[in-house]
Design a protein around this motif. Sequence first.
Motif, PDB file in Angstrom:
ATOM      1  N   LYS A  90       0.931  -1.185   0.027  1.00 18.19           N
ATOM      2  CA  LYS A  90       0.235   0.107   0.129  1.00 18.19           C
ATOM      3  C   LYS A  90       0.923   1.391   0.001  1.00 18.19           C
ATOM      4  O   LYS A  90       0.336   2.225  -0.452  1.00 18.19           O
ATOM      5  CB  LYS A  90      -0.894  -0.115   1.139  1.00 18.19           C
ATOM      6  N   THR A  91       1.971   1.037   0.604  1.00 21.59           N
ATOM      7  CA  THR A  91       2.876   2.344   0.814  1.00 21.59           C
ATOM      8  C   THR A  91       4.104   2.596  -0.273  1.00 21.59           C
ATOM      9  O   THR A  91       4.506   3.613  -0.810  1.00 21.59           O
ATOM     10  CB  THR A  91       3.623   2.390   2.144  1.00 21.59           C
ATOM     11  N   HIS A  92       4.773   1.266  -0.517  1.00 29.94           N
ATOM     12  CA  HIS A  92       5.916   1.145  -1.361  1.00 29.94           C
ATOM     13  C   HIS A  92       5.950   0.197  -2.323  1.00 29.94           C
ATOM     14  O   HIS A  92       5.407  -1.072  -1.932  1.00 29.94           O
ATOM     15  CB  HIS A  92       6.872   1.215  -0.430  1.00 29.94           C
ATOM     16  N   PRO A  93       6.776   0.150  -3.531  1.00 29.64           N
ATOM     17  CA  PRO A  93       7.018  -0.842  -4.078  1.00 29.64           C
ATOM     18  C   PRO A  93       7.954  -2.059  -3.604  1.00 29.64           C
ATOM     19  O   PRO A  93       8.663  -1.719  -2.522  1.00 29.64           O
ATOM     20  CB  PRO A  93       7.906  -0.435  -5.262  1.00 29.64           C
ATOM     21  N   ILE A  94       7.405  -3.403  -3.624  1.00 32.84           N
ATOM     22  CA  ILE A  94       8.270  -4.295  -3.099  1.00 32.84           C
ATOM     23  C   ILE A  94       9.368  -4.920  -3.994  1.00 32.84           C
ATOM     24  O   ILE A  94       8.774  -5.267  -5.239  1.00 32.84           O
ATOM     25  CB  ILE A  94       7.341  -5.397  -2.612  1.00 32.84           C
ATOM     26  N   ARG A  95      10.498  -4.666  -3.937  1.00 27.07           N
ATOM     27  CA  ARG A  95      11.371  -5.071  -4.967  1.00 27.07           C
ATOM     28  C   ARG A  95      12.420  -6.263  -4.197  1.00 27.07           C
ATOM     29  O   ARG A  95      12.882  -6.078  -3.212  1.00 27.07           O
ATOM     30  CB  ARG A  95      12.328  -4.239  -5.458  1.00 27.07           C
ATOM     31  N   PRO A  96      12.599  -7.426  -4.938  1.00 26.32           N
ATOM     32  CA  PRO A  96      11.909  -7.572  -6.135  1.00 26.32           C
ATOM     33  C   PRO A  96      10.372  -8.115  -5.938  1.00 26.32           C
ATOM     34  O   PRO A  96       9.607  -8.163  -4.786  1.00 26.32           O
ATOM     35  CB  PRO A  96      12.522  -9.242  -6.333  1.00 26.32           C
TER      36      PRO A  96
END
Lengths: 355, 355
Positions: A90-96
Amino acid sequence: MTDALPTGSTIGILGGGQLGRMLSVAASRLGFRTHIFEPSANPPAAHVADRVTTAPYDDLAALAAFAASVDVVTYEFENIPTAALDVLEKTHPIRPNRRALAVSQDRIAEKDFLTSLGLTTAPYAGVTTLDDLHHAITKIGTPAILKTTRLGYDGKGQARLKSPADAEAALAQMNGAPAVLEGFIDFSHEVSVIAARGTDGSVACYDPGENVHKDGILSTTTIPARLSPSQRTDAILLAARILNALDYVGVMGVELFVTRAGLIVNEIAPRVHNSGHWTQNGCAVDQFEQHIRAVAGWPLGDGARHSDVVMENLIGDDILRVPQIAREKNAALHLYGKAEARPGRKMGHVNRIVG
Amino acid sequence: MTDALPTGSTIGILGGGQLGRMLSVAASRLGFRTHIFEPSANPPAAHVADRVTTAPYDDLAALAAFAASVDVVTYEFENIPTAALDVLEKTHPIRPNRRALAVSQDRIAEKDFLTSLGLTTAPYAGVTTLDDLHHAITKIGTPAILKTTRLGYDGKGQARLKSPADAEAALAQMNGAPAVLEGFIDFSHEVSVIAARGTDGSVACYDPGENVHKDGILSTTTIPARLSPSQRTDAILLAARILNALDYVGVMGVELFVTRAGLIVNEIAPRVHNSGHWTQNGCAVDQFEQHIRAVAGWPLGDGARHSDVVMENLIGDDILRVPQIAREKNAALHLYGKAEARPGRKMGHVNRIVG
């Protein structure tokens, strides 16, 4: 570097083990801070992190607060619960990304994905019941290995079948969890490719290393691996194909079996990988920094090998050999600061520069 | 390693700047934790330390609590107040020892010590009054440099005298502090030896590097330095003589001028040194780990050079070049996580592997 995180940003890392520890150190080299999220107290990564949250992965309020305090989220292990990912995303991209996680969390999804790319895996069949297992044995034959589809690592959740007579005992070891029967591969050795892909789509692979396991746990990785020039090219192209297909951002470990019929993909890990630890002493930019660069939107660094290295894991009582290793020429120690040396526990590793 | 600190011990570090930061990272590689003592808030070392105490060096209660929480005390800078050392030494050895600190805190004590070993320094004379300065000029001549005896670094607290007429203005710049007039040395270049000595008395020196300064601040260190084989041997033996004479434990930076008449000692620093940063990407064991090994009573590691390196400091606005440097081949970035880039402030460095 338009979308690159500026120096001083905070990298959120799920998991505080040795991989999180070495990611945190690498992040510091680029001027980043790290915030570790880890359920257990006093994890190795906490000794070198700016902040630590101690909470279970089902504490969604703690996860939300963690996400609010960081600029990007990455992880050191692939078995992150879906509900946790929902909160974080909801807040940030998850990478990978989540597709990489979904594919690697489940052995069947992983093999389906790999074969869809035209890559070769061991023959496999999903198994839940004894009836399934008998059918799978008919299709795949024995010897074979039965593995839980999820949450297995370092040889845990696995049972070998020497003959069809072992079926019932093997299935019992799965404790009712969904499993996959994998056919036996006649391979000469195992290699792995540590591959990285940036937010700009560029891919960089480290030289493949050759892995030797003991009791199901990685023992040594030797660089360079025994591979013909064409095998080496195959290995790197194959890894790049996997990363591109997943629109991957970060470092991935791709384990390959070398066979007379070509390279067979054993498994992929959407994170920095034990078989890439040699890069700390063999390259200007190691796998940990490469991962941080990728998830921070920075250009990938130079992973060219400047030295040949043999990496040896220090497992359990191997830690007692540290006083001797500390005196060796050309040896670089990397210890994880774990208090208790249990059998099978990874306590550190040593990179020996051999040329 | 009978008296060696076991993995898991805590290294106390006075000073939380970039040297403390990189010492802390090196300590983690050996499984140690670090506790940083630093007066200013949010220092670079805090991002990668297990614990941080924020207190001034005259807060003796904070110092005592700090000492009680650690297993050995070391430091990243030499200007530690005597009262602070008195408190710390009640609990633990300070490494390097107080004699090394006393000698290097005062330019006159340093030069007296070095000449007592038969080493050559610039001609020098202590100066407090204008009368002293005139006498010193008569003895040493001009051009010459007037420096405060204490607390100078990176060109601060220094005044050049082109002729005797500059005496009064130069002395005014000392603000009443005791000073030393140093004669001009006709040197071709400056090199430094990063030398380490263990608790067992063994000494290991890194290959000498060649230093170039800009505006009184180190700009680049190039390895190997331009030295004849005999100069190189002289440099290393000379450094070893200094360490042995001080019964030194830890890493020291020894700056040398190369002249037609031989090597002249410019100054010594009883700590890891900016001109040793290249070791992070040129050796299996870098200067930071070597220092931690020494103060922890471990055997010294292998500091043999596996690669040639040019280290460049990133000072002030140089930090704006990071996006370009991040794309360079063979470049290893080391940023310090400082929020504000002021002129003259060391923001990071880059090690370029050149062979």
